[in-house]
Design an enzyme around this catalytic site. Sequence first.
Site: not given
Ligand code: ADA
Length: 691
Positions: A422-423, A476, A482, A561, A582
């Site tokens: 992930n990222e 993602n 953001y 998310w 979120k």
């Molecule tokens: C990222 C990450 C997540 C989550 C998200 C966020 O995409 O993979 O863990 O925290 O950001 O809420 O900013």
Amino acid sequence: MRAVLLALLGLAPVGHCAVREVVPLVEGWKFLRRDIAPDQNAEEWRNFQTPPWEVVRIPHTWNSEDGSNGLAADPNLLEGYYRGPAWYERAMPIPPEWRDRRVFVRFEGVSLVADVLINRVPVGQHRGAFGAFCFEVTPYLKFDGKDAMRVRVDNSRAFDVAPLSGDFTIFGGIYRPVEIFSTGEACISPTFFGSPGVFLTIRKMSKEKAEVEVKTLISTECVDVQNIAVEIEIKNAEGVVVAKKNERIAKAGASEHKAAMEIPAPRLWRGVAEPYLYYATVRLSRAGEMLDEVTQPLGLRTVAIDKEKGFLLNGEPYALHGVNRHQERAGKGWALSKADHDEDHALIREMGANTIRLAHYQQAEYFHDLSDRFGIITWEEVPLVDAVSASPEFLANARQQLQEMVYQNYNHPSVAMWGIFNELDCGAMATAPAVPVVEDLQKLAKQIDPTRPTVAASFRQNAGTKHRIPDAAAWNIYPGWYSSSPNDADGWIVDFSKQMDGRIGISEYGAGADPEQFQEGDLVRPVHNGARHPQEWQNHFHERLWAQLKDNPHLFGTWVWAMFDFAVDKRNEGGIPGLNDKGLVTRDRKTKKDTFYFYKANWNPEPMVRIASRAATPRTKAITEVKVYSNCAEVKLLVNGKSAGRAKPDAIKVCRWPDIALQPGRNTIQAIAADEKLSDICELTLENPKP
Ligand code: ADA
């Protein structure tokens, strides 16, 4: 042990006989949240009971409070919550009749590093917070009624243990169940990466029959190995035996046994439509004496991700829409009970999701059992988040965690894809390039399990080329949170799918919301790390995003998310320290935010009607929009008992009445649908009206 768990769940086939004797270790653990001297002659070693100690029950974490109260609450702690060593101690209730048996201890999850000692003798260490591990303890026991276990647990940041960073609190403790169990002299190996030791692979499937390979790892301590019988039995969901074999094993030592089983007229596991389960039981015996037994779920299904057609379940396109879930909740952190898992799973199903991404790590076994039973397709992933380290120890640990995840969950039909990162290459910890590690994990995952695709979640601004390594790529995306606008998703998706020359996934998309904050009038994107996260923007964000994701020919699946708000001790935004807000449901599971109902209207076919922004009161604008989420054909709106007209839900199940006039003081708003059978009502107060 699995057998007993299944029996407790009421899942075991009829006539099931538990050969493994399992004792869960729940109550009566002594706990010290500090280190004790390594010198075993020291007073505190002899006398662990020196106060202050606490008596705790497992599952347990020591961060349930400080892990989610924000950095400012604990200014003396480097990361805002206690990350360090602690000790647990417990008597081992070994029945005297186990003297002639083999004894094991199995931990389902300890965060982050565990050192296990029996009668003060080190038995083994496990590094990694999310995979189960199991040690044989037979040689360490005295069987005198005084056997005791100590566990040193440390959740300090460890530079060889993934994850190196991440947007979530690393709760410390023995936070999942622990049990001891005994077997006969030969057993189905419980120590192979904490797995069940039985692996079920569908080799061929047609209407007439399914061919299933049952591979069993056998650990033989006894001499009389020739006479060990392996009995394999597959029962259908009604408890009827549909396939059976009796064989012998030939070799001593840790060995492997493979049997080819045939199931006539197979009934498929078909996701939420029909999650039909068989159960496979392997029994070892010698001269009629039972030695060991393991039962595993078996779902007859195939999974694939096709560049053109998307996700395929049993060869047919199956549109995946679902959510991400972290394993935690308010007041408990990671130390969840079965009832907590049940509630989470039920909420996700109520919303109509058909898939869950277990972000960002392997989650509880019981949660997988639920997904098998209810047909929820699962994306499970290794905790390779943000950064990798260049050390060989880190790579070895990532490999170990991947193997635990795959071997432990191999038989769950719900698990359809293995996430390998992930990222990566973002965040302060990203010092080494991630590609070599990802390539290694990809190879390893395919080698162990060629039957499932690998996937990964990329970071939009910094994807590099890593997303080409797994079988399928996902992104993602946070347009309109953001940065930029929630209308930008379409363009990004086209761009990513071009890069991949086919369908991609949206592994995350979301926006924060505090259900007690609201915004009237024209919508403005909140400052993501600011104190105000009004719910109206989350609603707007998801409406815009879902309009672009729904039926999108470039996608194989989408995951919101996140399903639930979750602890990130270092965050301080949305007016609540220590929270990523979120979620579609609050961290205490008490409040379903509006967006929950938006998705319910879109995903769950059961008729529903729900007025949005009902918490936005008192208001100051006399002319307001009323918005209702509904999957009914038409909705009638009454304002203070008078009709405000009817509206039909649009393509994303939203009905709008743009210019409703509120009267000063209380107003009753009622939405009626489904031939007056469904109704939702709320009260909005108008105070100090402004034009
Ligand atoms: C990222 C990450 C997540 C989550 C998200 C966020 O995409 O993979 O863990 O925290 O950001 O809420 O900013």
